[in-house]
Design an enzyme around this catalytic site. Sequence first.
Site, PDB file in Angstrom:
ATOM      1  CG  MET A 280      -2.432  -1.305   1.352  1.00 31.66           C
ATOM      2  SD  MET A 280      -3.337  -0.829   0.511  1.00 31.66           S
ATOM      3  CE  MET A 280      -4.119   0.866   0.773  1.00 31.66           C
ATOM      4  CB  CYS A 281       3.228   3.463   0.775  1.00 31.83           C
ATOM      5  SG  CYS A 281       3.975   2.314   2.134  1.00 31.83           S
ATOM      6  N   GLY A 282       0.830   5.573   0.940  1.00 33.32           N
ATOM      7  CA  GLY A 282       0.574   6.251  -0.059  1.00 33.32           C
ATOM      8  C   GLY A 282       1.060   7.721   0.024  1.00 33.32           C
TER       9      GLY A 282
END
Length: 297
Positions: free
Chosen positions: A1-3
């Site tokens: 994921m991570c943003g």
Amino acid sequence: MCGIAGLFLKNGRLEHDLGALLAAMTSTLCERGPDSAGFALYTNGADDGLKLTVTSNAATDFEKVAANLGRAIGATVTARVRDTHATLSLPADTAVQARAWLADQGVTVVSEGRRLEIFKEVGYPTEVARRFDIPSIGGTHAIAHTRMATESAVTTNGAHPFSTGRDQCLVHNGSLSNHASLRRELRRDGIRIETANDSEVAAGYLSRELRRGRSLGDALESSLSDLDGFFTFVVGTETGFGVLRDPIACKPAVMAETDDYVGFASEYRSLTCLPGIAQARLFEPKPATPYFWESRP
């Protein structure tokens, strides 16, 4: 994921709002990376000075650290404290000596630069932004990251952004498969790599190529063949802001450009807080294509 969220301002009238806009952009990405967050901001800098952003344990008296460091290097050092971090201002020619002294004291240098300041911590991203009062910080461009750890521990030092060169930083969404061998190679070449995070290796790779005199665009281009894996990189230098996706481009990315700014985010909703977004040119950055914008003259 991570943003990832990033903002490069073309219009100087927006510089006061840089931190507030970046914090608002990041707030929509919390579920993509709830374990830690970090913010890299390019603020005003003195022509003959340098800023070391540092962190240590909760009991550290950064004002005392600055005073003792000043005596050790024979120069005036000032500290501006933000929660668990502090930005130390000192003469540029004392950087090597200062870093060695700080390491002996157990103080970690998060970033070094004339303009760059990085603040990162374990915790929910909106809380991290609040603790460091990111909305109060002005500047020309900035990058933020929310992390969902997959390949290394959830620690302050393991959070993004990573900085391995003066006024250089990188955030990354994805995974590299050849980071271990490349880490050894970079260390032999004199690049400081301090964590097990593959993203720091990517940052170190770009720092090495820039040290060799390559442009950021050329360094990003060569990373497509030298870095094995899937990735979206957003990078910052003293004068610029860059984006690169791997040839498959499996990680989400969207950009918005107007006469006033360039915005990047992992999701469109993170861009909706930007002024004039309804009139912006929206696009998905192409795979294996470096994008780079430089500061106003």
